[in-house]
Write a protein that holds these residues in place. Structure first.
Motif, PDB file in Angstrom:
ATOM      1  N   ASP A  12      55.753  53.587  42.853  1.00 49.08           N
ATOM      2  CA  ASP A  12      56.018  55.022  42.982  1.00 49.08           C
ATOM      3  C   ASP A  12      54.695  55.815  42.997  1.00 49.08           C
ATOM      4  O   ASP A  12      54.529  56.750  43.779  1.00 49.08           O
ATOM      5  CB  ASP A  12      56.903  55.487  41.820  1.00 49.08           C
ATOM      6  N   ASP A  15      52.956  55.320  46.345  1.00 53.09           N
ATOM      7  CA  ASP A  15      53.589  56.159  47.370  1.00 53.09           C
ATOM      8  C   ASP A  15      53.180  57.620  47.203  1.00 53.09           C
ATOM      9  O   ASP A  15      52.915  58.321  48.185  1.00 53.09           O
ATOM     10  CB  ASP A  15      55.126  56.057  47.283  1.00 53.09           C
ATOM     11  N   ARG A  16      53.141  58.070  45.953  1.00 52.80           N
ATOM     12  CA  ARG A  16      52.754  59.468  45.719  1.00 52.80           C
ATOM     13  C   ARG A  16      51.316  59.724  46.115  1.00 52.80           C
ATOM     14  O   ARG A  16      50.978  60.772  46.657  1.00 52.80           O
ATOM     15  CB  ARG A  16      52.969  59.841  44.246  1.00 52.80           C
ATOM     16  N   TRP A  18      49.638  58.293  48.548  1.00 58.85           N
ATOM     17  CA  TRP A  18      49.496  58.425  50.007  1.00 58.85           C
ATOM     18  C   TRP A  18      50.181  59.679  50.535  1.00 58.85           C
ATOM     19  O   TRP A  18      49.755  60.248  51.533  1.00 58.85           O
ATOM     20  CB  TRP A  18      50.004  57.167  50.723  1.00 58.85           C
ATOM     21  N   ALA A  19      51.224  60.141  49.833  1.00 59.37           N
ATOM     22  CA  ALA A  19      51.902  61.372  50.261  1.00 59.37           C
ATOM     23  C   ALA A  19      51.079  62.609  49.898  1.00 59.37           C
ATOM     24  O   ALA A  19      50.902  63.517  50.713  1.00 59.37           O
ATOM     25  CB  ALA A  19      53.288  61.457  49.611  1.00 59.37           C
ATOM     26  N   ASP A  20      50.556  62.629  48.683  1.00 58.00           N
ATOM     27  CA  ASP A  20      49.884  63.831  48.180  1.00 58.00           C
ATOM     28  C   ASP A  20      48.373  63.825  48.406  1.00 58.00           C
ATOM     29  O   ASP A  20      47.736  64.879  48.417  1.00 58.00           O
ATOM     30  CB  ASP A  20      50.122  63.977  46.667  1.00 58.00           C
ATOM     31  N   GLY A 168      48.893  67.095  49.819  1.00 58.13           N
ATOM     32  CA  GLY A 168      49.103  66.741  51.235  1.00 58.13           C
ATOM     33  C   GLY A 168      47.951  67.160  52.133  1.00 58.13           C
ATOM     34  O   GLY A 168      48.020  66.968  53.354  1.00 58.13           O
ATOM     35  N   ARG A 171      46.404  64.970  54.932  1.00 53.62           N
ATOM     36  CA  ARG A 171      47.126  64.818  56.198  1.00 53.62           C
ATOM     37  C   ARG A 171      46.873  66.015  57.109  1.00 53.62           C
ATOM     38  O   ARG A 171      46.779  65.877  58.325  1.00 53.62           O
ATOM     39  CB  ARG A 171      48.616  64.611  55.936  1.00 53.62           C
TER      40      ARG A 171
END
Ligand SMILES: O=C(O)CCC(=O)C(=O)O
Ligand SMILES: [Fe+2]
Length: 278
Positions: A12, A15-16, A18-20, A168, A171
């Motif tokens: 988890d 994943d966080r 790479w997302a944030d 984010g 990105r």
């Protein structure tokens, strides 16, 4: 009988990250270890509070320099931070390689500062990317990614001078830079990013704030009485394309380290610091 050890970082959390583009690793150091480094760094401040000319001192944020132009503190006392096993395990998971190099080791002491300033920030929002400033375009390959960030050696409560990030934001940077030739050159080489909303990363003594190298970030004013004490590190893969990390043989002898520094290094530290090859 098998002994279950908790992973350095959960799926988890991966994943966080790479997302944030950022993540707080809780308790990378014990509170006792964090106190030790906070004390060591505070002790760099001269007792007469004469701030040496070669240090930086902006808006209550003091950046010690070991010598003029040298912000890395890698004496024997600081070597344990570069070879922290938990942080290394986290980095191997995120960078998908065991063959990593570590660098930076600069410090910051952020004291209460009541300046009436419109912005909470004491720096322009910027990137410190792995890609040199004279290169026109990012590659956006996995090998190019660096993950940096800082240890907090003190508790950082809201408005306590925590580093600001843009959730984010890595990105958004990639999207903007991929869209045009010369993407590395945008926004004054990404030294001055405007119009992005930032949030402060709070934390506890012993936490490490991870940041993707394309994460827009900035230092902030400390409005609290607790002085923030931090150290910055950056990890890259040994096959990183821009070769900004120290590699074996870059410097003479044991990559320029003296006996006392070498004595403080573990086998892992010797590899991360470029003394031994991977
Ligand atoms: O001190 C901080 O919170 C951030 C500092 C920073 O990003 C820098 O000096 O490049
Ligand atoms: Fe920075």
């Amino acid at each position: 009988m098998s002994v279950i050890t908790p992973p350095a970082i959960t799926q988890d959390e991966v994943d966080r990250f790479w997302a944030d583009g950022f993540l707080v690793v809780r308790g990378a150091l014990s509170r006792q270890e964090a106190d030790h480094f906070a004390e060591l760094i505070r002790a760099l401040l001269p007792g007469d509070l004469r701030i040496p000319d070669h240090w930086q001192a902006f808006d209550g944020r003091f950046k010690p320099f070991q010598a003029p132009g040298v912000q890395t503190f890698d004496g024997p006392d600081f070597i344990p931070l570069f070879q922290n096993e938990r942080l290394y395990a986290v980095m191997t998971r995120l960078l998908r390689s065991h063959r990593l190099l570590v660098r930076d080791g600069s410090l910051a002491i952020t004291m209460r500062n009541d300046t009436a300033h419109a912005s909470e920030l004491s720096q322009q929002v910027h990137l410190d990317p792995a890609v040199p400033e004279d290169v026109d375009d990012f590659l956006f390959t996995p090998e190019e990614i660096e993950i940096g960030g800082c240890f907090y050696f003190t508790d950082v409560a809201p408005h306590g001078g925590g580093i600001h990030v843009v959730p984010g934001g890595h990105r958004l940077v990639e999207e903007a830079a991929r869209g045009v030739p010369g993407g590395r050159q945008l926004h004054d080489k990404w030294r001055n990013i405007t119009d992005l909303e930032t949030v402060e990363v709070t934390g506890s003594a012993g936490d490490f704030v991870l940041m993707h190298h394309l994460m827009p970030h900035a230092a902030s004013h400390n409005r609290n009485s607790t002085t923030r004490v931090a150290q910055f590190l950056r990890y890259s893969r040994d096959d990183a394309p821009w070769g900004m990390g120290e590699r074996p043989g870059d410097r003479p002898g044991a990559n320029g380290f003296d006996e006392a520094q070498l004595a403080a290094m573990t086998p892992l530290g010797r590899k991360l610091l470029g003394v031994d090859p991977w």
